[in-house]
Design a protein around this motif. Structure first.
Motif, short mmCIF file in Angstrom:
data_model
loop_
_atom_site.label_atom_id
_atom_site.label_comp_id
_atom_site.label_asym_id
_atom_site.label_seq_id
_atom_site.Cartn_x
_atom_site.Cartn_y
_atom_site.Cartn_z
N UNK A 4 0.83 -1.20 0.00
CA UNK A 4 0.00 0.00 0.00
C UNK A 4 0.87 1.26 0.00
N UNK A 5 1.97 1.21 0.71
CA UNK A 5 2.87 2.36 0.72
C UNK A 5 3.57 2.52 -0.63
N UNK A 18 7.09 6.74 3.26
CA UNK A 18 7.20 6.05 4.54
C UNK A 18 7.25 7.05 5.69
N UNK A 19 8.03 8.11 5.52
CA UNK A 19 8.14 9.13 6.56
C UNK A 19 6.80 9.81 6.80
N UNK A 20 6.10 10.15 5.72
CA UNK A 20 4.79 10.79 5.86
C UNK A 20 3.79 9.87 6.54
N UNK A 21 3.86 8.58 6.22
CA UNK A 21 2.93 7.60 6.80
C UNK A 21 3.10 7.53 8.32
N UNK A 22 4.34 7.36 8.79
CA UNK A 22 4.54 7.21 10.24
C UNK A 22 4.28 8.53 10.96
N UNK A 58 -6.38 6.97 1.24
CA UNK A 58 -7.02 5.70 1.59
C UNK A 58 -5.99 4.58 1.73
N UNK A 59 -4.95 4.63 0.91
CA UNK A 59 -3.87 3.64 1.03
C UNK A 59 -3.15 3.77 2.36
N UNK A 60 -2.95 5.00 2.82
CA UNK A 60 -2.33 5.21 4.12
C UNK A 60 -3.20 4.62 5.24
#
Length: 246
Positions: A4-5, A18-22, A58-60
Motif C-alpha cells: 500500500x505504501x 514512509x516518513x509521511x505515513x509514520x 485511503x492507502x495510508x
C-alpha cells in the motif's frame, strides 16, 4: 502494508511516503489525547495530507490498519523497524541500523533480574532508551514483563529518544498501538537537545506524569557522581488532556 505504501510512490519517493505515513499516524494518535499540542500538530497533519490524492490517503489508512493487524497477530514485534530495514531506508551516513528484535528480546530478558522486587517496592519500573530506533527494545521489555506475569500497561513506563524524527515517530506509533506508557522525544541524547515530545495515549490515560513526578519527590537525592550518570526518565510537562481522562 508495504504494498500500500509502494502504491503511493510515483510523484513521491518511497522514503518520503514512509516518513509521511509514520508521521501522520503519530499525529493522529497524539492528537486524540494531547490537547496542548493539538493545534500545531493538526496543522502539520493537514499539510502532509494535502500532498496526496484521496486514493493515496485511503492507502495510508489501509497501511495503518495492516500495521495494527500485524501487531494484533504477533503480539509483540518491531513491524515498522523490520519493514524499514527491508526497504533499505536507513541512513548509511548516520550509521543507522536497527537492532534485530531477537537481540532486543535477549537484552530485555537479562534486565528482568530483580524486577519483581522493584515492582513490589515502587509499584512500577522505568525503561530509558536514548537511541530508540523504531522501539524494538522497549517493546521487547514490555513483552518480557508480560511473559513474567506483570501488566506492563500499569507497571512500566518508557522514556525513549532518537535524533531522527522518523525513527521517533515509528517508536511512538508502535508503543501507542501496544498501549505502552511512554514519552518519546525527538532530540540528541548526548547534547540534551529536545525538539519534540510525544506522549502515548497510555501515558496520558494512566496519569503517568503525576506518578513519575511523585516518585521523583519521594526519591532521596543521589550522590553527585550517580546523579550525573543517571538517565533522565521523567517527562517534561503534563500534557493537557481530554476531559474524559482528567
Amino acid at each position: 502494508m508495504i504494498k500500500l505504501l509502494q502504491a503511493n510512490c510515483g510523484r513521491h519517493q518511497l522514503h518520503t511516503v514512509f516518513s509521511d505515513f509514520v508521521e501522520m499516524a503519530a499525529l493522529a494518535y497524539a492528537n486524540a489525547v494531547d490537547m496542548r499540542q493539538r493545534p500545531g500538530r493538526e496543522k502539520r497533519y493537514l499539510e502532509i495530507v494535502a500532498r496526496y490524492t484521496r486514493e493515496q490517503v485511503s492507502n495510508f489508512t489501509g497501511a495503518l490498519a495492516s500495521l495494527t493487524m500485524a501487531l494484533e497477530c504477533a503480539g509483540f514485534a518491531d513491524v515498522l523497524g523490520t519493514a524499514f530495514m527491508e526497504l533499505e531506508l536507513g541512513s548509511k551516513w548516520a550509521g543507522q541500523f536497527f537492532t534485530p528484535y531477537s537481540v532486543c528480546q535477549l537484552m530485555a530478558g537479562v534486565n528482568m533480574v530483580g524486577l519483581p522486587e522493584k515492582v513490589k517496592a515502587q509499584g512500577f519500573v522505568t525503561c530509558c532508551d536514548p537511541a530508540v530506533g523504531a522501539g524494538a527494545l522497549p517493546i521487547a521489555f514490555a513483552e518480557a514483563m508480560y511473559l513474567a506475569g506483570h501488566n506492563y500497561q500499569h507497571c512500566l513506563h518508557v522514556t525513549a529518544q532518537d535524533v531522527d524524527a522518523r525513527a521517533a515517530h515509528m517508536a511512538f506509533v508502535q508503543l501507542s498501538l501496544l498501549h505502552v506508557p511512554a514519552v518519546v522525544i525527538v532530540g540528541n541524547s548526548l547534547s540534551g537537545e529536545r525538539r519534540e515530545v510525544w506522549y502515548t495515549p497510555a501515558h496520558v490515560m494512566g496519569g503517568w506524569s503525576r506518578r513519575l513526578n511523585r516518585q521523583q519527590k519521594e526519591t532521596p537525592p543521589a550522590e553527585p557522581a550517580a546523579r550525573a550518570a543517571a538517565p533522565v526518565t521523567a517527562p517534561l510537562a503534563e500534557p493537557e488532556m481530554l476531559g474524559l481522562f482528567d
